[in-house]
Every structure is written in C-alpha cells, then in structure tokens.
Design a protein around this motif. Sequence first.
Motif, PDB file in Angstrom:
ATOM      1  N   LEU A 203       5.366  11.320  -9.337  1.00 52.21           N
ATOM      2  CA  LEU A 203       4.056  11.259  -8.713  1.00 52.21           C
ATOM      3  C   LEU A 203       4.253  10.900  -7.251  1.00 52.21           C
ATOM      4  O   LEU A 203       4.818   9.854  -6.936  1.00 52.21           O
ATOM      5  CB  LEU A 203       3.168  10.212  -9.385  1.00 52.21           C
ATOM      6  CG  LEU A 203       1.779  10.058  -8.757  1.00 52.21           C
ATOM      7  CD1 LEU A 203       0.934  11.306  -9.015  1.00 52.21           C
ATOM      8  CD2 LEU A 203       1.087   8.821  -9.270  1.00 52.21           C
ATOM      9  N   LEU A 204       3.802  11.783  -6.370  1.00 50.50           N
ATOM     10  CA  LEU A 204       3.764  11.462  -4.948  1.00 50.50           C
ATOM     11  C   LEU A 204       2.435  10.764  -4.700  1.00 50.50           C
ATOM     12  O   LEU A 204       1.372  11.344  -4.924  1.00 50.50           O
ATOM     13  CB  LEU A 204       3.853  12.735  -4.103  1.00 50.50           C
ATOM     14  CG  LEU A 204       5.163  13.488  -4.152  1.00 50.50           C
ATOM     15  CD1 LEU A 204       5.068  14.769  -3.326  1.00 50.50           C
ATOM     16  CD2 LEU A 204       6.291  12.625  -3.645  1.00 50.50           C
ATOM     17  N   ASP A 205       2.517   9.518  -4.273  1.00 49.95           N
ATOM     18  CA  ASP A 205       1.325   8.702  -4.039  1.00 49.95           C
ATOM     19  C   ASP A 205       1.197   8.445  -2.541  1.00 49.95           C
ATOM     20  O   ASP A 205       1.796   7.527  -2.008  1.00 49.95           O
ATOM     21  CB  ASP A 205       1.451   7.386  -4.818  1.00 49.95           C
ATOM     22  CG  ASP A 205       0.277   6.449  -4.608  1.00 49.95           C
ATOM     23  OD1 ASP A 205      -0.759   6.889  -4.071  1.00 49.95           O
ATOM     24  OD2 ASP A 205       0.402   5.264  -4.984  1.00 49.95           O
ATOM     25  N   PHE A 206       0.437   9.301  -1.861  1.00 51.55           N
ATOM     26  CA  PHE A 206       0.176   9.121  -0.439  1.00 51.55           C
ATOM     27  C   PHE A 206      -0.931   8.086  -0.299  1.00 51.55           C
ATOM     28  O   PHE A 206      -1.998   8.237  -0.906  1.00 51.55           O
ATOM     29  CB  PHE A 206      -0.287  10.445   0.187  1.00 51.55           C
ATOM     30  CG  PHE A 206       0.795  11.475   0.310  1.00 51.55           C
ATOM     31  CD1 PHE A 206       1.452  11.664   1.507  1.00 51.55           C
ATOM     32  CD2 PHE A 206       1.141  12.280  -0.773  1.00 51.55           C
ATOM     33  CE1 PHE A 206       2.440  12.629   1.642  1.00 51.55           C
ATOM     34  CE2 PHE A 206       2.127  13.249  -0.655  1.00 51.55           C
ATOM     35  CZ  PHE A 206       2.782  13.427   0.554  1.00 51.55           C
ATOM     36  N   TRP A 207      -0.693   7.045   0.495  1.00 48.80           N
ATOM     37  CA  TRP A 207      -1.684   5.976   0.618  1.00 48.80           C
ATOM     38  C   TRP A 207      -1.680   5.390   2.023  1.00 48.80           C
ATOM     39  O   TRP A 207      -0.728   5.545   2.771  1.00 48.80           O
ATOM     40  CB  TRP A 207      -1.426   4.874  -0.409  1.00 48.80           C
ATOM     41  CG  TRP A 207      -0.083   4.224  -0.275  1.00 48.80           C
ATOM     42  CD1 TRP A 207       1.105   4.639  -0.817  1.00 48.80           C
ATOM     43  CD2 TRP A 207       0.226   3.048   0.466  1.00 48.80           C
ATOM     44  NE1 TRP A 207       2.118   3.798  -0.446  1.00 48.80           N
ATOM     45  CE2 TRP A 207       1.615   2.807   0.339  1.00 48.80           C
ATOM     46  CE3 TRP A 207      -0.530   2.162   1.244  1.00 48.80           C
ATOM     47  CZ2 TRP A 207       2.247   1.733   0.951  1.00 48.80           C
ATOM     48  CZ3 TRP A 207       0.105   1.088   1.846  1.00 48.80           C
ATOM     49  CH2 TRP A 207       1.479   0.879   1.689  1.00 48.80           C
ATOM     50  N   SER A 208      -2.770   4.726   2.342  1.00 47.05           N
ATOM     51  CA  SER A 208      -2.921   4.039   3.626  1.00 47.05           C
ATOM     52  C   SER A 208      -3.427   2.631   3.355  1.00 47.05           C
ATOM     53  O   SER A 208      -4.185   2.411   2.405  1.00 47.05           O
ATOM     54  CB  SER A 208      -3.948   4.763   4.504  1.00 47.05           C
ATOM     55  OG  SER A 208      -3.556   6.089   4.750  1.00 47.05           O
ATOM     56  N   THR A 209      -3.046   1.698   4.199  1.00 43.97           N
ATOM     57  CA  THR A 209      -3.467   0.307   4.002  1.00 43.97           C
ATOM     58  C   THR A 209      -4.981   0.148   4.111  1.00 43.97           C
ATOM     59  O   THR A 209      -5.547  -0.739   3.509  1.00 43.97           O
ATOM     60  CB  THR A 209      -2.803  -0.629   5.036  1.00 43.97           C
ATOM     61  OG1 THR A 209      -3.129  -0.175   6.346  1.00 43.97           O
ATOM     62  CG2 THR A 209      -1.302  -0.675   4.847  1.00 43.97           C
ATOM     63  N   TRP A 210      -5.634   1.025   4.832  1.00 42.49           N
ATOM     64  CA  TRP A 210      -7.076   0.939   5.033  1.00 42.49           C
ATOM     65  C   TRP A 210      -7.876   1.746   3.998  1.00 42.49           C
ATOM     66  O   TRP A 210      -9.101   1.728   4.013  1.00 42.49           O
ATOM     67  CB  TRP A 210      -7.451   1.403   6.441  1.00 42.49           C
ATOM     68  CG  TRP A 210      -6.898   2.752   6.790  1.00 42.49           C
ATOM     69  CD1 TRP A 210      -5.739   3.013   7.464  1.00 42.49           C
ATOM     70  CD2 TRP A 210      -7.457   4.025   6.479  1.00 42.49           C
ATOM     71  NE1 TRP A 210      -5.544   4.367   7.590  1.00 42.49           N
ATOM     72  CE2 TRP A 210      -6.590   5.010   6.990  1.00 42.49           C
ATOM     73  CE3 TRP A 210      -8.612   4.441   5.817  1.00 42.49           C
ATOM     74  CZ2 TRP A 210      -6.832   6.364   6.860  1.00 42.49           C
ATOM     75  CZ3 TRP A 210      -8.856   5.797   5.680  1.00 42.49           C
ATOM     76  CH2 TRP A 210      -7.971   6.746   6.208  1.00 42.49           C
ATOM     77  N   CYS A 211      -7.206   2.431   3.101  1.00 42.02           N
ATOM     78  CA  CYS A 211      -7.863   3.281   2.100  1.00 42.02           C
ATOM     79  C   CYS A 211      -8.021   2.502   0.795  1.00 42.02           C
ATOM     80  O   CYS A 211      -7.105   2.490  -0.038  1.00 42.02           O
ATOM     81  CB  CYS A 211      -7.043   4.558   1.891  1.00 42.02           C
ATOM     82  SG  CYS A 211      -7.710   5.668   0.633  1.00 42.02           S
ATOM     83  N   ALA A 212      -9.169   1.868   0.614  1.00 44.83           N
ATOM     84  CA  ALA A 212      -9.405   1.038  -0.573  1.00 44.83           C
ATOM     85  C   ALA A 212      -9.228   1.823  -1.883  1.00 44.83           C
ATOM     86  O   ALA A 212      -8.602   1.310  -2.816  1.00 44.83           O
ATOM     87  CB  ALA A 212     -10.783   0.390  -0.507  1.00 44.83           C
ATOM     88  N   PRO A 213      -9.748   3.048  -2.005  1.00 40.90           N
ATOM     89  CA  PRO A 213      -9.529   3.792  -3.250  1.00 40.90           C
ATOM     90  C   PRO A 213      -8.041   4.069  -3.518  1.00 40.90           C
ATOM     91  O   PRO A 213      -7.597   4.044  -4.662  1.00 40.90           O
ATOM     92  CB  PRO A 213     -10.302   5.096  -3.046  1.00 40.90           C
ATOM     93  CG  PRO A 213     -11.326   4.782  -2.013  1.00 40.90           C
ATOM     94  CD  PRO A 213     -10.692   3.767  -1.115  1.00 40.90           C
ATOM     95  N   CYS A 214      -7.273   4.325  -2.462  1.00 44.25           N
ATOM     96  CA  CYS A 214      -5.833   4.572  -2.615  1.00 44.25           C
ATOM     97  C   CYS A 214      -5.135   3.327  -3.163  1.00 44.25           C
ATOM     98  O   CYS A 214      -4.304   3.419  -4.068  1.00 44.25           O
ATOM     99  CB  CYS A 214      -5.194   4.927  -1.277  1.00 44.25           C
ATOM    100  SG  CYS A 214      -5.869   6.361  -0.454  1.00 44.25           S
ATOM    101  N   ILE A 215      -5.461   2.186  -2.598  1.00 47.02           N
ATOM    102  CA  ILE A 215      -4.835   0.929  -3.017  1.00 47.02           C
ATOM    103  C   ILE A 215      -5.220   0.610  -4.451  1.00 47.02           C
ATOM    104  O   ILE A 215      -4.366   0.209  -5.256  1.00 47.02           O
ATOM    105  CB  ILE A 215      -5.222  -0.222  -2.062  1.00 47.02           C
ATOM    106  CG1 ILE A 215      -4.801   0.106  -0.634  1.00 47.02           C
ATOM    107  CG2 ILE A 215      -4.643  -1.544  -2.532  1.00 47.02           C
ATOM    108  CD1 ILE A 215      -3.358   0.474  -0.443  1.00 47.02           C
ATOM    109  N   GLU A 216      -6.477   0.810  -4.811  1.00 47.77           N
ATOM    110  CA  GLU A 216      -6.915   0.565  -6.190  1.00 47.77           C
ATOM    111  C   GLU A 216      -6.159   1.466  -7.163  1.00 47.77           C
ATOM    112  O   GLU A 216      -5.696   1.018  -8.207  1.00 47.77           O
ATOM    113  CB  GLU A 216      -8.419   0.778  -6.328  1.00 47.77           C
ATOM    114  CG  GLU A 216      -8.915   0.503  -7.728  1.00 47.77           C
ATOM    115  CD  GLU A 216     -10.417   0.689  -7.863  1.00 47.77           C
ATOM    116  OE1 GLU A 216     -10.878   0.768  -9.019  1.00 47.77           O
ATOM    117  OE2 GLU A 216     -11.129   0.766  -6.855  1.00 47.77           O
ATOM    118  N   THR A 217      -6.010   2.733  -6.817  1.00 42.65           N
ATOM    119  CA  THR A 217      -5.267   3.661  -7.672  1.00 42.65           C
ATOM    120  C   THR A 217      -3.821   3.207  -7.818  1.00 42.65           C
ATOM    121  O   THR A 217      -3.285   3.183  -8.928  1.00 42.65           O
ATOM    122  CB  THR A 217      -5.334   5.089  -7.104  1.00 42.65           C
ATOM    123  OG1 THR A 217      -6.689   5.523  -7.098  1.00 42.65           O
ATOM    124  CG2 THR A 217      -4.495   6.046  -7.929  1.00 42.65           C
ATOM    125  N   SER A 218      -3.185   2.849  -6.709  1.00 39.81           N
ATOM    126  CA  SER A 218      -1.790   2.399  -6.764  1.00 39.81           C
ATOM    127  C   SER A 218      -1.647   1.167  -7.652  1.00 39.81           C
ATOM    128  O   SER A 218      -0.706   1.077  -8.446  1.00 39.81           O
ATOM    129  CB  SER A 218      -1.265   2.101  -5.356  1.00 39.81           C
ATOM    130  OG  SER A 218      -1.217   3.281  -4.587  1.00 39.81           O
TER     131      SER A 218
END
Length: 144
Positions: free
Chosen positions: A35-50
């Motif tokens: 799984l490639l998990d592209f994320w940003s520190t400011w992206c709340a949905p990304c952090i929740e998914t991670s």
Amino acid sequence: MNIHDGGRFVDFNGRDINGQYHSFSKIIKSNKIILLDFWSTWCAPCIETSRNLITVYNEYKRKGFEIVGITQCDSKLNNIEGFIRKEQYPWDNLIDYDGKEGIWDKYNLSNQGGGLFLVNASGKIIAVNPSVDNIKKKLIEELK
C-alpha cells in the motif's frame, strides 16, 4: 501519467528519515501486496487513515503485506521526522524533500493532501483510494 485501478505502478526512489534511498521496485519484489500511503501532516483524513491502518498492517505484515508511507516537506522543516516518530508508524516512510524526487507528481497527487494505491507483487494497481475496510477485503482475497 494515468494512474488508475488496473494500471501499472510507476517506479520511484525516496529517502527515509535516515537519508537512505529506497526503490519501490525493490520493495515490490519482497512483498505480495504493498500500500502506497501518500500523506501530509496537515491532512487530517490522511492521518486518521494511517492511524487506522496500523492494526491492519500488524495483522497482515507476516503474510506479505507492506505499507510505504510517502510525504513531502520543505527541506528546512525538521518537524516531519518528529511527526513520524510521534505517530509511531511501524512501516517505512519516505520523504520527498522539496518535491525533488517528483514522487507525488508521478502519482498525479501534486495538488492533493494524499492518496492510497494498493499494488500487487506483479506491479498492478488493484485499488485506488480504498477505504481501510476495502484494503482488508483485498488482503483477505489476495493473501490466501
């Protein structure tokens, strides 16, 4: 690049928090599903998914599942390493400092906060932006 479900992954190299380079094509060779998990520190949905992926990762990592986190940051910012440690992601995270590696561009995510790509061992993208539940379903199907 036209990255889509059923398409092929695009290879890239990225540095981890220790500055060591990793090639995605080599990571594929040693795993069944990535799984490639592209994320940003400011992206709340990304952090929740991670965060929600930690349990899935721990359950399936011994069966051939790997996650590769990919983030971008300004090379002057030192907080990304602290953020990764704070979140306690158990998988490798690659950092595209100043976007020099162009990883996000290769996956058509230049103007987005993140994205998910599930890739099988042959390099086929089997899901784009799947939910955590859909990732589990794919792992059950693929890692029999």
